[in-house]
Design a protein around this motif. Structure first.
Motif, PDB file in Angstrom:
ATOM      1  N   GLN A 207       0.824  -1.214   0.000  1.00  0.00           N
ATOM      2  CA  GLN A 207       0.000   0.000   0.000  1.00  0.00           C
ATOM      3  C   GLN A 207       0.859   1.266   0.000  1.00  0.00           C
ATOM      4  O   GLN A 207       1.852   1.319  -0.699  1.00  0.00           O
ATOM      5  CB  GLN A 207      -0.995  -0.050   1.182  1.00  0.00           C
ATOM      6  CG  GLN A 207      -1.982  -1.198   1.078  1.00  0.00           C
ATOM      7  CD  GLN A 207      -3.053  -1.002  -0.005  1.00  0.00           C
ATOM      8  OE1 GLN A 207      -3.089   0.032  -0.670  1.00  0.00           O
ATOM      9  NE2 GLN A 207      -3.907  -1.984  -0.204  1.00  0.00           N
ATOM     10  N   SER A 208       0.508   2.244   0.839  1.00  0.00           N
ATOM     11  CA  SER A 208       1.217   3.530   0.735  1.00  0.00           C
ATOM     12  C   SER A 208       2.650   3.482   1.248  1.00  0.00           C
ATOM     13  O   SER A 208       3.402   4.445   1.023  1.00  0.00           O
ATOM     14  CB  SER A 208       0.454   4.611   1.488  1.00  0.00           C
ATOM     15  OG  SER A 208      -0.654   4.988   0.727  1.00  0.00           O
ATOM     16  N   TYR A 340      -0.685   2.190 -10.553  1.00  0.00           N
ATOM     17  CA  TYR A 340      -0.761   2.650  -9.162  1.00  0.00           C
ATOM     18  C   TYR A 340      -1.366   1.556  -8.277  1.00  0.00           C
ATOM     19  O   TYR A 340      -0.830   1.231  -7.211  1.00  0.00           O
ATOM     20  CB  TYR A 340      -1.597   3.947  -9.097  1.00  0.00           C
ATOM     21  CG  TYR A 340      -1.886   4.401  -7.682  1.00  0.00           C
ATOM     22  CD1 TYR A 340      -0.912   5.009  -6.909  1.00  0.00           C
ATOM     23  CD2 TYR A 340      -3.158   4.198  -7.112  1.00  0.00           C
ATOM     24  CE1 TYR A 340      -1.173   5.410  -5.603  1.00  0.00           C
ATOM     25  CE2 TYR A 340      -3.432   4.600  -5.811  1.00  0.00           C
ATOM     26  CZ  TYR A 340      -2.430   5.205  -5.056  1.00  0.00           C
ATOM     27  OH  TYR A 340      -2.688   5.592  -3.760  1.00  0.00           O
ATOM     28  N   TYR A 392       0.560  10.497   7.113  1.00  0.00           N
ATOM     29  CA  TYR A 392      -0.769  11.084   6.904  1.00  0.00           C
ATOM     30  C   TYR A 392      -0.896  12.385   7.700  1.00  0.00           C
ATOM     31  O   TYR A 392       0.079  13.135   7.804  1.00  0.00           O
ATOM     32  CB  TYR A 392      -1.873  10.082   7.278  1.00  0.00           C
ATOM     33  CG  TYR A 392      -1.797   8.776   6.511  1.00  0.00           C
ATOM     34  CD1 TYR A 392      -2.000   8.737   5.140  1.00  0.00           C
ATOM     35  CD2 TYR A 392      -1.540   7.582   7.159  1.00  0.00           C
ATOM     36  CE1 TYR A 392      -1.942   7.540   4.436  1.00  0.00           C
ATOM     37  CE2 TYR A 392      -1.482   6.376   6.462  1.00  0.00           C
ATOM     38  CZ  TYR A 392      -1.684   6.368   5.100  1.00  0.00           C
ATOM     39  OH  TYR A 392      -1.618   5.195   4.406  1.00  0.00           O
TER      40      TYR A 392
HETATM   41  N1  GLU Z   1      -4.636   1.810  -2.050  1.00  0.00           N
HETATM   42  C1  GLU Z   1      -4.838   2.880  -1.175  1.00  0.00           C
HETATM   43  C2  GLU Z   1      -5.375   4.113  -1.866  1.00  0.00           C
HETATM   44  O1  GLU Z   1      -4.818   4.553  -2.818  1.00  0.00           O
HETATM   45  C3  GLU Z   1      -3.563   3.217  -0.468  1.00  0.00           C
HETATM   46  C4  GLU Z   1      -3.927   3.718   0.817  1.00  0.00           C
HETATM   47  C5  GLU Z   1      -2.795   3.896   1.763  1.00  0.00           C
HETATM   48  O2  GLU Z   1      -2.075   2.944   2.091  1.00  0.00           O
HETATM   49  O3  GLU Z   1      -2.649   5.011   2.202  1.00  0.00           O
HETATM   50  O4  GLU Z   1      -6.345   4.675  -1.472  1.00  0.00           O
END
Ligand code: GLU
Length: 568
Positions: A207-208, A340, A392
Motif C-alpha cells: 500500500q502507501s 498505481y 498522513y
Molecule cells: N490503495 C490505497 C489508496 O490509494 C492506499 C492507501 C494507503 O495505504 O494510504 O487509497
C-alpha cells in the motif's frame, strides 16, 4: 568471542610479559586452546608473505579450532550469528554453498555437524573472509552490542503487543478480514545485522508504504529536477486522498495519492518509454528486489482487483490531475491507475520492508549486497519527504515526537529509517484515527524514548538516552590495553592521565594481572611508587598463577622494586 581479535592484538605484547614456562590458556566452548598458538599465528600474520586473505583465514582458524585442531562449524556459525549476521545473508552465500557441497562430499547430513581442518576451513570461507572478519571483530559495526540492543527491541515489542486498540482498514475485503492480532517487527542495520520478532514472514500488501520507494526509483532514474517539475515537496495539510493541488497546480508531494499517481505516470512514460506496462511492472519489481537484497516480493491479485473496484476517489483525483495537465505527454490514465493499484498490491513482509529501509538508511546501497541501487542524493530527498509527509495527518506530530523519516500504509505497516544506522519495519493491521498502525507508532515512540535516534537528539549530550552506536565494551577493553601498554613502557604521564580520568587502577586483565603486576615485571620503579603511594592500589592482588606484583619483581630480578614493595 567478541574480544578475541582485540585480544589477539593485545596478545602481541602481553605474551612477552608472561613469566617463563607459563602457558596462557583461553577457554572456548570446545575446550582449551593454547593461546601461544594465537601468538604464533600472529607472527605468521606479520612476517610471512602469504596473501593477506589467507593470513586472515589462518587467524580465524586458530581462533576457532578446538582441542582436536579442527573448527566445529556449529560453533563458528553460532558466533557469527550472535553479532546479528544471518546465515541467509547473501554475503555468506558462497560460504554456505561451500559448506553444503563439503557436507555432501563427506556424506554428512547437516552442515552444523561438520568439523573442518585448516585446508577445508580455508576453502569454505575464503570468498567471505572480509565480511566474516568484520562481523567477528565487530569494531566497525554500527550496533556493536547487537544482542543487548535486540533485548530492548524485544521488550518494546511485547509492550506494544498488549495494545489492542484501533481497527484494520475496511474499505476493501482483503484488508478488512486480516487477523488484527498480527504483529511483527524486523530490523536491518547498515551493516546487515538483522533481527526479527513476531509475524515477520507473513505477507501483507505494501500500500502507501511503497510510495517513497516508487518516488526513490523515479528520482534515481530521472533526477530531482525532472521529478519535481511534476510534484511538489510541501506537506499538504490535507487528507492523503484529497482532491487538491498546490499553488502551482501540482500535487503537494509524492506521499499523498495525487503525487503518488503522478509518480506512477513518470515511471511509465519518462523512463524507458518503449517498455510495455507489463514489462515496466517487472522492471519496478526488480528495483524492489535489489533494494531488499532479494527478500520476499509477491503480488496480491485480489487486492489489486478490489483496489480498482473501490477507487472512485482515486479516479476523481486522476481526472483532476488530467484536467490540470499534471501528467507527462502520452500518459494514458487507465494505465497509470492500473499501475498505481498494482504497486499498492505488491506483497511484502517485515523482512522485505526492513531491508529496503536499510538501503535508504545506507545512502541507497543495499547492505546485504553492497550494490548501489538508488543514488544517494535521491535517498536524501526521499527521507526529507518521509520525515515531513510520511504519516498522513499525523506527520507533524510524528516528526516532532519521533523525529525519524517514516512512511505508513493502510495495511498497517511502517517503514522507519534511522539514517546511517538501520531500517525498521513494524506491521500490525489495527489503525488509529489517522490511518497509522497503532502498535507501529507506539513502537517508534518507545524506541526513541530509550535511544537517541530522534533526528534532533544530541549525540554527545543526551544524558537520559542510550547511544547503541557506542562501543562500550570495546572502549573498555582498549582502555585496559592502553594502560597496560603505558605500564610496560614506564609511561608515568599516561598512567597519571588514566588515574585522573577516574579509572579503577586495580582493574585486572584476562589473566588477573593488574597495572602493578606489569610495572613490577618491567622494573619501572617510578610507576610502581605512583601506583602504591598515590593510587593506593592493592599490592596483594594475585594473578592467575598466584603471583603478586612483588613475586613478579623477584622473578625478573628488579631489586629496587622488590625493596620498595616489601617495605611499603
Ligand atoms: N490503495 C490505497 C489508496 O490509494 C492506499 C492507501 C494507503 O495505504 O494510504 O487509497
Amino acid at each position: 568471542m567478541k574480544f578475541a581479535v582485540d585480544l589477539l592484538t593485545a596478545g602481541r605484547y602481553l605474551w612477552r610479559k608472561l613469566p617463563p614456562n607459563r602457558a596462557i590458556f583461553t577457554q572456548r566452548k570446545h575446550g582449551f586452546q593454547n593461546a601461544g598458538q594465537q601468538s604464533l599465528s600472529f607472527r605468521r600474520f606479520s612476517t610471512s608473505n602469504r596473501h593477506f586473505g589467507s593470513e586472515k583465514v589462518a587467524i580465524l582458524f586458530d581462533l576457532f579450532k578446538d582441542n582436536q585442531g579442527t573448527v566445529p562449524v556449529d560453533v563458528f556459525l553460532q558466533d557469527l550469528q550472535s553479532t546479528g549476521f544471518k546465515k541467509s545473508d547473501p554475503r555468506f552465500k558462497k560460504m554456505i554453498d561451500n559448506l553444503h557441497s563439503l557436507s555432501r562430499e563427506l556424506g554428512e547430513t547437516s552442515i552444523d555437524r561438520l568439523t573442518l581442518n585448516e585446508e577445508q576451513f580455508e576453502k569454505v570461507i575464503k570468498d567471505s573472509v572480509i565480511i566474516i572478519s568484520q562481523a567477528l571483530q565487530n569494531s566497525d559495526i554500527v550496533i556493536p552490542d547487537f544482542p543487548e540492543f535486540c533485548k530492548y527491541v524485544e521488550n518494546f515489542y511485547f509492550k506494544c503487543k498488549a495494545n489492542t486498540s484501533g481497527k484494520p482498514a475496511e474499505y476493501i475485503p482483503q484488508l478488512a478480514k486480516v487477523n488484527p492480532e498480527y504483529w511483527g517487527v524486523s530490523l536491518c542495520t547498515v551493516d546487515g545485522q538483522r533481527f526479527s520478532i513476531g509475524d515477520t514472514k507473513v505477507p501483507f500488501t505494501i500500500q502507501s508504504t511503497g510510495k517513497p520507494i516508487n518516488y526513490a526509483i523515479a528520482l534515481s532514474e530521472l533526477g530531482s529536477e525532472v521529478v519535481h517539475k511534476y510534484v511538489g515537496q510541501e506537506p499538504s495539510g490535507r487528507m492523503f486522498n484529497e482532491l487538491v493541488l498546490d499553488q502551482y497546480n501540482k500535487p503537494h508531494n509524492p506521499m499523498v495519492n495525487a503525487g503518488a499517481i503522478v509518480i506512477c505516470s513518470l515511471l511509465i512514460n519518462l523512463i524507458e518509454p518503449n517498455l510495455a506496462v507489463s514489462e515496466k511492472f517487472e522492471w519496478v519489481c526488480n528495483y524492489y528486489k535489489r533494494m531488499s537484497g532479494s527478500e520476499y516480493l509477491g503480488f496480491n491479485n485480489a487486492t489489486f482487483l478490489s483496489e480498482k473496484e473501490a477507487a472512485d476517489r482515486n479516479y476523481a483525483i486522476a481526472y483532476y490531475l488530467k484536467e490540470y495537465k499534471c501528467f507527462p505527454k502520452n500518459a494514458v490514465l487507465k494505465d497509470t491507475m492500473d499501475f498505481y493499484f498494482q504497486l499498492c498490491s505488491l506483497e511484502v513482509n517485515c523482512e522485505t520492508v526492513s531491508s529496503i529501509a536499510a538501503t535508504l538508511a545506507n545512502g541507497g546501497i543495499c547492505p546485504l549486497t553492497n550494490n548501489q541501487v538508488i543514488t544517494s542524493s535521491s535517498v536524501r530527498d526521499v527521507l526529507s519527504l518521509m520525515h515531513s509527509c510520511g504519516m498522513y495527518d499525523f506527520s507533524g506530530q510524528f516528526a516532532f515526537n519521533v523525529g525519524l523519516p517514516t512512511k505508513s500504509g493502510v495495511s498497517g505497516s511502517l517503514m522507519v529509517v534511522i539514517p546511517n544506522v538501520m531500517g525498521i519495519c513494524c506491521w500490525s493491521p489495527n489503525l488509529d484515527m489517522y490511518g497509522n498502525s497503532v502498535r507501529g507508532v507506539q513502537f517508534c515512540e518507545e524506541l526513541v524514548s530509550v535511544f537517541n535516534f530522534h533526528q534532533y537528539d544530541n549525540l554527545r549530550h543526551s544524558p537520559h538516552k542510550t547511544d547503541p552506536r557506542k562501543r562500550k565494551a570495546t572502549a573498555k577493553a582498549s582502555e585496559m590495553s592502553s594502560v597496560l601498554f603505558a605500564a610496560t613502557n614506564g609511561d608515568i604521564k599516561e598512567i597519571r592521565r588514566f588515574y585522573l580520568s577516574g579509572m579503577n587502577m586495580n582493574r585486572k586483565d584476562y589473566d588477573g594481572r593488574t597495572v602493578l603486576h606489569i610495572a613490577a615485571s618491567e622494573g619501572h620503579l617510578n610507576v610502581v611508587c605512583f601506583l602504591v603511594n598515590v593510587c593506593k592500589v592493592d599490592k596483594t592482588i594475585k594473578d592467575r598463577w598466584n603471583n603478586t606484583a612483588l613475586d613478579n619483581a623477584l622473578q625478573f630480578g628488579h631489586q629496587d622494586v622488590v625493596d620498595f614493595l616489601s617495605s611499603n
